[in-house]
Design a protein around this motif. Structure first.
Motif, PDB file in Angstrom:
ATOM      1  N   ILE A   1       0.858  -1.280   0.032  1.00 10.21           N
ATOM      2  CA  ILE A   1       0.066   0.095   0.013  1.00 10.21           C
ATOM      3  C   ILE A   1       0.993   1.077   0.094  1.00 10.21           C
ATOM      4  O   ILE A   1       1.812   1.531   1.269  1.00 10.21           O
ATOM      5  N   ALA A   2       0.780   1.869  -1.211  1.00  8.89           N
ATOM      6  CA  ALA A   2       1.700   3.201  -1.269  1.00  8.89           C
ATOM      7  C   ALA A   2       0.597   4.376  -1.068  1.00  8.89           C
ATOM      8  O   ALA A   2      -0.254   4.490  -0.169  1.00  8.89           O
ATOM      9  N   SER A   3       0.704   5.411  -1.903  1.00  6.54           N
ATOM     10  CA  SER A   3      -0.146   6.539  -1.864  1.00  6.54           C
ATOM     11  C   SER A   3       0.013   7.367  -3.099  1.00  6.54           C
ATOM     12  O   SER A   3       1.384   7.551  -3.775  1.00  6.54           O
ATOM     13  N   VAL A   4      -1.070   8.005  -3.667  1.00  4.72           N
ATOM     14  CA  VAL A   4      -0.867   9.208  -4.701  1.00  4.72           C
ATOM     15  C   VAL A   4       0.216  10.325  -4.142  1.00  4.72           C
ATOM     16  O   VAL A   4       0.819  10.898  -5.103  1.00  4.72           O
ATOM     17  N   VAL A   5       0.278  10.304  -2.896  1.00  2.14           N
ATOM     18  CA  VAL A   5       1.153  11.505  -2.337  1.00  2.14           C
ATOM     19  C   VAL A   5       2.695  11.246  -2.737  1.00  2.14           C
ATOM     20  O   VAL A   5       3.374  12.155  -3.014  1.00  2.14           O
TER      21      VAL A   5
ATOM     22  N   GLY B   1       2.769  18.282  -0.060  1.00  5.59           N
ATOM     23  CA  GLY B   1       3.432  18.855   1.106  1.00  5.59           C
ATOM     24  C   GLY B   1       3.841  17.736   2.067  1.00  5.59           C
ATOM     25  O   GLY B   1       4.476  18.398   2.914  1.00  5.59           O
ATOM     26  N   SER B   2       3.181  16.721   1.870  1.00  2.86           N
ATOM     27  CA  SER B   2       3.853  15.684   2.980  1.00  2.86           C
ATOM     28  C   SER B   2       4.991  15.023   2.533  1.00  2.86           C
ATOM     29  O   SER B   2       4.910  14.001   1.922  1.00  2.86           O
ATOM     30  N   THR B   3       6.140  15.745   2.973  1.00  2.33           N
ATOM     31  CA  THR B   3       7.470  15.489   2.449  1.00  2.33           C
ATOM     32  C   THR B   3       7.880  14.291   2.531  1.00  2.33           C
ATOM     33  O   THR B   3       8.334  13.118   1.958  1.00  2.33           O
ATOM     34  N   VAL B   4       8.100  13.785   4.021  1.00  2.00           N
ATOM     35  CA  VAL B   4       8.452  12.456   4.119  1.00  2.00           C
ATOM     36  C   VAL B   4       7.754  11.588   4.016  1.00  2.00           C
ATOM     37  O   VAL B   4       8.211  10.272   3.516  1.00  2.00           O
TER      38      VAL B   4
END
Length: 266
Positions: free
Chosen positions: A138-142, A149-152
């Motif tokens: 499970i990853a994320s489109v982020v 802005g959710s850098t880490v």
């Protein structure tokens, strides 16, 4: 390996992991559920056993703890019943990068990348010997959008995407299927834990719909599944553009645009 392999799911007590547990149980798979909250795991496990008749094992573990992680590694390495690994456990943290402490950052990286990679590494040799097995990350489109802005957090999810694509290229010919799922905003507890109000977001997918869509991709044997993306051609074009660059990376000299400017002749 049996026709219905057992499924080990991390982060299984709530949210995406709990729905994966429900769906795989309804498909007739025995389960190994991993999370920190034993009470929630036991409640979920008892319900699924009662409703579906599958066997459910509970493993209480904090995957950022080396001893706990080693316990789960041993389980996926040695338990031949487990034929599907769902690497779902993940975390974010409140604030921007400048607000987050080194310990905050390290914990997110430890759970989102290190634990996922170690569990995948532990199970892979057995899957190769069996000539079959599946890994769902499970990853994320982020991970595709630093603009969010959710850098880490985004960086860890970009890692998961790259790792999964690389593993599918490497392990697919050996009979192992690797899928990476990229949710967008989904109604789970990760938002509250990161100090964000999920109800303030412009669009939020319900977790049941997210997992059901991801399982459609799983059944189709997609490598990359992006449930919120309406136009699959956009991802196809993105991948095609990336692949067109690859031959141009092999160069003896730097590109002309990076050559020092020549001094004008006297």
């Amino acid at each position: 390996m049996t026709a219905k392999p057992a499924v080990l799911i991390t982060g299984a007590s709530t949210g995406i992991g709990a729905v994966y547990a429900d769906r795989f149980a309804k498909r007739g798979h025995d389960l190994v559920l991993v999370a920190r909250d034993r009470a929630r795991l036991e409640t979920l496990g008892e319900r699924l056993q009662r409703e579906t008749g599958v066997k459910v094992d509970i493993v209480k573990a904090d995957l950022t703890d080396e001893i706990d992680l080693a316990t789960v590694e041993t389980r996926v390495r040695d338990d031949a019943r487990i034929g599907i690994l769902v690497n779902n456990a993940g975390a974010s943290v409140a604030g921007t990068f400048a607000d987050q402490t080194p310990d905050d950052v390290a914990k997110v990286i430890s759970l989102n990348t290190t634990a996922l990679t170690r569990l995948t590494s532990a199970v892979t040799p057995r899957f190769i010997r069996a000539g079959e097995g599946a890994i769902i990350n499970i990853a994320s489109v982020v991970g595709l959008a630093p603009e969010f802005g959710s850098t880490v957090y985004g960086a860890t999810k970009a890692f998961v995407l790259f790792l999964s694509q690389g593993l599918q290229l490497e392990l697919g010919p050996k009979g192992i299927y690797v899928q990476v799922v990229l949710p967008a905003a989904t109604r789970t507890e990760i938002w509250e834990r990161a100090g964000k109000d999920v109800n303030a977001l412009p669009a939020v997918m319900e977790v049941d719909e997210l997992v059901d869509a991801a399982l459609v991709g799983f059944d189709r044997r997609e490598t990359v599944t992006i449930p919120p993306l309406p136009d699959a051609d956009q991802w196809t074009a993105f991948e095609a553009a990336r692949q067109r660059m690859i031959p141009n990376f092999a160069q003896v000299h730097a590109a002309d645009r990076y050559q020092p400017a020549k001094e004008p002749a006297a």
